[in-house]
Write a protein that holds these residues in place. Structure first.
Motif, PDB file in Angstrom:
ATOM      1  N   UNK A   1       0.852  -1.190   0.000  1.00 10.86           N
ATOM      2  CA  UNK A   1       0.000   0.000   0.000  1.00 10.86           C
ATOM      3  C   UNK A   1       0.882   1.232   0.000  1.00 10.86           C
ATOM      4  N   UNK A   2       0.384   2.295  -0.626  1.00  8.83           N
ATOM      5  CA  UNK A   2       1.130   3.552  -0.690  1.00  8.83           C
ATOM      6  C   UNK A   2       0.168   4.709  -0.491  1.00  8.83           C
ATOM      7  N   UNK A   3       0.544   5.629   0.389  1.00 10.04           N
ATOM      8  CA  UNK A   3      -0.295   6.779   0.700  1.00 10.04           C
ATOM      9  C   UNK A   3      -0.674   7.550  -0.560  1.00 10.04           C
ATOM     10  N   UNK A   4      -1.982   7.837  -0.696  1.00  8.95           N
ATOM     11  CA  UNK A   4      -2.470   8.625  -1.810  1.00  8.95           C
ATOM     12  C   UNK A   4      -2.482   7.923  -3.142  1.00  8.95           C
ATOM     13  N   UNK A   5      -2.055   6.669  -3.183  1.00 15.76           N
ATOM     14  CA  UNK A   5      -1.922   5.933  -4.447  1.00 15.76           C
ATOM     15  C   UNK A   5      -2.866   4.743  -4.517  1.00 15.76           C
ATOM     16  N   UNK A   6      -2.772   3.825  -3.550  1.00 17.95           N
ATOM     17  CA  UNK A   6      -3.622   2.651  -3.579  1.00 17.95           C
ATOM     18  C   UNK A   6      -3.074   1.514  -2.755  1.00 17.95           C
ATOM     19  N   UNK A   7      -3.694   0.356  -2.890  1.00 15.03           N
ATOM     20  CA  UNK A   7      -3.278  -0.836  -2.156  1.00 15.03           C
ATOM     21  C   UNK A   7      -3.411  -2.050  -3.054  1.00 15.03           C
TER      22      UNK A   7
ATOM     23  N   UNK B   1     -15.340   0.369  -2.919  1.00 14.34           N
ATOM     24  CA  UNK B   1     -14.045   0.673  -2.313  1.00 14.34           C
ATOM     25  C   UNK B   1     -13.314  -0.570  -1.820  1.00 14.34           C
ATOM     26  N   UNK B   2     -13.628  -1.752  -2.327  1.00 11.69           N
ATOM     27  CA  UNK B   2     -12.988  -2.963  -1.808  1.00 11.69           C
ATOM     28  C   UNK B   2     -13.033  -4.094  -2.820  1.00 11.69           C
TER      29      UNK B   2
ATOM     30  N   UNK C   1      -7.763   1.747  -6.100  1.00 14.78           N
ATOM     31  CA  UNK C   1      -7.070   3.006  -6.379  1.00 14.78           C
ATOM     32  C   UNK C   1      -7.661   4.156  -5.573  1.00 14.78           C
ATOM     33  N   UNK C   2      -7.149   5.377  -5.818  1.00 17.86           N
ATOM     34  CA  UNK C   2      -7.543   6.529  -5.008  1.00 17.86           C
ATOM     35  C   UNK C   2      -8.969   6.986  -5.282  1.00 17.86           C
ATOM     36  N   UNK C   3      -9.600   6.452  -6.319  1.00 17.70           N
ATOM     37  CA  UNK C   3     -11.014   6.732  -6.569  1.00 17.70           C
ATOM     38  C   UNK C   3     -11.920   5.663  -5.995  1.00 17.70           C
ATOM     39  N   UNK C   4     -11.323   4.629  -5.439  1.00 19.61           N
ATOM     40  CA  UNK C   4     -12.108   3.534  -4.873  1.00 19.61           C
ATOM     41  C   UNK C   4     -12.492   2.471  -5.878  1.00 19.61           C
TER      42      UNK C   4
ATOM     43  N   UNK D   1       2.123   1.707 -11.509  1.00 21.79           N
ATOM     44  CA  UNK D   1       1.131   2.042 -12.526  1.00 21.79           C
ATOM     45  C   UNK D   1       0.040   2.953 -11.950  1.00 21.79           C
ATOM     46  N   UNK D   2      -0.361   2.694 -10.731  1.00 20.74           N
ATOM     47  CA  UNK D   2      -1.353   3.563 -10.082  1.00 20.74           C
ATOM     48  C   UNK D   2      -0.792   4.976  -9.910  1.00 20.74           C
TER      49      UNK D   2
END
Length: 224
Positions: free
Chosen positions: A33-39, A111-112, A87-90, A57-58
């Motif tokens: 996971x990365x802040x502001x990017x995604x998981x 979101x999952x 991603x950051x848009x869910x 890529x995200x």
């Protein structure tokens, strides 16, 4: 030999991964996971490089679906890989290769996204999603509830021995990274207990990093 959930909290922007497996130290290889990017969760005959690839890529602006597709386009053995991302848009992306182990399935929600292999039944990922979407509380609370629901729905075909919870917030380091790398008992229970202890102090650890003058004391020697 794994089931997991990858998710985003729309209220806080936090990302998280919760995962469990019959293999040892699953979170060390599979949760990203990365802040502001995604998981991302990369699992099933795991290639850990795929986690970092999807995050790249995200970060370049690709959606979760496209980031997963891009990563798999460069993967030499896509038939053996299972990959989940948010991603950051869910929005979510998922890949399950045809050589995934045993009984495998995935499910996507708001979101999952959840997926697993060597499952007791194909309804397990859907049970994780249903629990995550209906549970109130913080992202960590919802991820733990989802894992418990997956276990109650049958979980893996055999016993699980490791589990992990990874959450990122606004910083470059994890907001929480809790792992049980091997247990003959239930590692999901161990992670759930660790989260109950840790979540009461998680914000304070961020304060300690950003402004130690404002950080509270925990009563240990020289911690005044």
């Amino acid at each position: 030999m794994t089931f997991s959930i990858v998710a985003r909290c729309p209220d806080t922007g936090r990302f998280g991964v919760a995962i469990s497996s019959s293999s040892p130290a699953v979170a060390a290889r599979c949760a990203f996971a990365q802040s502001g990017i995604g998981a991302v969760a990369t699992q099933n005959v795991t290639n850990p490089a795929l986690g970092s690839a999807v995050l790249r890529h995200l970060a370049a602006g690709r959606s979760a679906k496209d980031a997963v597709a891009d990563a798999m386009a460069d993967e030499l053995f896509p038939a053996y890989r299972q990959l989940l991302a948010v991603d950051c848009s869910g929005t979510t992306g998922v890949h399950s290769g045809e050589n995934a182990l045993g009984l495998w399935a995935s499910a996507e929600g708001i979101d999952c996204v959840s997926g697993g292999n060597m499952l007791d039944n194909k309804g397990v990922p859907a049970a994780l999603i249903a629990s995550f979407e209906t549970t109130q509380g913080s992202l960590g609370d919802r991820l733990i509830a989802a894992m418990k629901a997956g276990l109650d729905a049958g979980g893996e075909a055999g016993p699980v021995h490791s589990a992990g919870l990874l959450i990122v917030d606004q910083q470059s380091w994890p907001y929480a990274e809790l792992r049980c790398d091997w247990s003959e008992n239930c590692p999901i229970t161990a992670i759930a207990h660790a989260w109950e202890v840790y979540k009461r102090q998680a914000d304070d650890y961020v304060t300690r990093a950003l402004n130690p003058i404002a950080a509270p004391s925990y009563g240990v020697p020289r911690d005044e």
